[in-house]
Design an enzyme around this catalytic site. Structure first.
Site, PDB file in Angstrom:
ATOM      1  N   TYR A   1      -0.846   8.268   7.301  1.00  0.00           N
ATOM      2  CA  TYR A   1      -1.770   6.912   6.977  1.00  0.00           C
ATOM      3  C   TYR A   1      -0.942   5.978   6.086  1.00  0.00           C
ATOM      4  O   TYR A   1       0.146   6.319   5.379  1.00  0.00           O
ATOM      5  CB  TYR A   1      -3.084   7.083   6.083  1.00  0.00           C
ATOM      6  N   GLU A   2      -1.251   4.614   6.205  1.00  0.00           N
ATOM      7  CA  GLU A   2      -0.518   3.639   5.862  1.00  0.00           C
ATOM      8  C   GLU A   2       1.047   3.717   6.327  1.00  0.00           C
ATOM      9  O   GLU A   2       1.850   3.064   5.944  1.00  0.00           O
ATOM     10  CB  GLU A   2      -0.682   3.338   4.355  1.00  0.00           C
ATOM     11  N   GLY A   3       1.000   4.169   7.498  1.00  0.00           N
ATOM     12  CA  GLY A   3       2.305   4.056   8.272  1.00  0.00           C
ATOM     13  C   GLY A   3       2.951   5.549   8.151  1.00  0.00           C
ATOM     14  O   GLY A   3       3.418   6.545   7.217  1.00  0.00           O
TER      15      GLY A   3
ATOM     16  N   GLY B   1       0.732  -1.323   0.060  1.00  0.00           N
ATOM     17  CA  GLY B   1      -0.060   0.005  -0.120  1.00  0.00           C
ATOM     18  C   GLY B   1       0.769   1.234  -0.067  1.00  0.00           C
ATOM     19  O   GLY B   1       0.627   2.388  -0.585  1.00  0.00           O
ATOM     20  N   ARG B   2       2.145   1.229   0.562  1.00  0.00           N
ATOM     21  CA  ARG B   2       2.711   2.377   0.711  1.00  0.00           C
ATOM     22  C   ARG B   2       3.286   2.700  -0.687  1.00  0.00           C
ATOM     23  O   ARG B   2       3.824   4.053  -0.880  1.00  0.00           O
ATOM     24  CB  ARG B   2       4.027   2.063   1.566  1.00  0.00           C
TER      25      ARG B   2
END
Length: 379
Positions: free
Chosen positions: A362-364, A242-243
């Site tokens: 988001y997503e880290g 996703g990143r």
């Protein structure tokens, strides 16, 4: 590395750009103002195959590679980051979990309609007390005969306002912490699942982002993804991929802002000449474009590593860390170039600046990305 796109990728990129310009851009501002995603637009994007790009034709997907998927993410995010994250969560998180860890029966029942344009997915990991610390999840799933009974609350679940399929993470053994986390496929119609109103936010305001409550939700045991205790592994694997999409989104936000600023400085006159004639303007745009191009190449490197079956997690973290930083710097710079008008909601750079911030979270978070990168360096 070959930095040239293939003919097929260029044709796809052209299609994504056309859809973005003709279908998304004209309503992006209105969606942001209304803080609501257009269901008509969602149907259009499904019909265009933009929700199944990197998935096999065997399951109804487009059969393209991850690099092509990043081209889509960039093009749509140039005009609307809310559309970018809508596609990203569905593709990179929900579908990826089922594609990589699902049984053949689960793929036929759930992945196929997700990638062929029939249904939309979301991903429920974050909780009110568990963000970056995914090991702090408190939602529980207790096996009771042929069903798991899930109880808990998830927050910031993107697409949850209209998603059909939820990939949800819950503890099947709370004594083991993150090692007791498991993943489940949950259908929207299951009794006990309720979705709250859209959470009011600074940016990506058109995206559906809600609190989801699971109250004695009975999930058939065949909807367990992978095995009990594999949830943390499944969640982190999806986030790695996703990143790359978020890196592409950040590049798109930044490039879209530059495109708007370029148009503005060629028309706006000050002190008897258009702004693009001033060296300060020229140098500022040159610096910003250089950083955006560097970020784009980092995204492409990560996507190609994933396509080639290489270890891509650190590359994904690097591209997200750098691209999100660039997006925030560039959108601030573009607002500054437009002066007072840049601060007005009439101009897209204002929305781009608000949207850019979330790419660092988001997503880290950026801090988490540094942990991933330094860990890979064996610091």
């Amino acid at each position: 590395m070959d930095f040239k796109l293939t003919k097929a990728q260029m044709l796809q990129q052209e299609l994504f750009r056309k859809v973005a310009e003709t279908e998304i851009k004209p309503i992006a501002k209105d969606m942001d103002e209304a803080e609501e995603y257009s269901m008509d637009l969602l149907k259009t994007l499904h019909k265009c195959g933009m929700f199944g790009i990197p998935y096999s034709r065997e399951y109804g997907g487009q059969g393209a590679d991850n690099l092509t998927y990043t081209l889509c993410m960039e093009e749509v995010s140039k005009v609307d980051a809310s559309t970018g994250i809508t596609i990203s969560v569905h593709t990179s998180l929900c579908c990826a979990c089922i594609n990589e860890f699902g049984t053949e029966e689960q793929k036929q029942k759930y992945l196929r309609p997700l990638v062929d344009g029939s249904k939309t997915g979301c991903y429920g990991l974050t909780e009110p007390g568990a963000g970056t610390d995914a090991g702090g999840v408190r939602t529980e799933a207790v096996l009771d005969g042929d069903y798991y009974v899930i109880n808990g609350t998830k927050v910031f679940t993107t697409n949850s306002g209209f998603a059909d399929t939820f990939v949800v993470f819950a503890l099947t053994d709370k004594t083991k912490g993150s090692k007791g986390l498991s993943a489940f496929i949950v259908e929207r119609g299951y009794e006990g699942l309720s979705v709250g109103p859209n959470i009011e936010r600074m940016g990506i305001r058109a995206a559906s982002n809600c609190e989801v409550i699971y109250e004695n939700v009975k999930v058939p045991k065949e909807n367990l993804l992978g095995k009990e205790g594999q949830g943390f592994k499944i969640a982190m694997k999806a986030l790695d991929g996703g990143r790359i999409g978020i890196g592409a989104q950040a590049v798109g936000i930044a490039q879209g802002a530059i495109n708007e600023a370029l148009q503005y400085v060629k028309e706006r006159k000050q002190f008897g000449k258009t702004l693009n004639k001033f060296q300060n303007t020229q140098f500022k745009l040159a610096e910003m474009q250089t950083k955006v191009d560097a970020a784009r190449l980092m995204v492409w490197r990560a996507a190609m590593a994933k396509d080639n079956g290489e270890v891509y997690g650190p590359y994904a973290a690097m591209c997200k860390l750098f691209a999100s930083d660039v997006a925030n710097e560039v959108t601030r710079g573009c607002v500054q170039l437009l002066g007072g008008y840049g601060y007005c909601r009439e101009y897209p750079v204002e929305r781009a600046l608000r949207d850019a911030k979330i790419t660092e979270i988001y997503e880290g978070t950026s801090e988490a990305m540094k942990m991933v990168i330094s860990g890979a360096m064996k610091v």
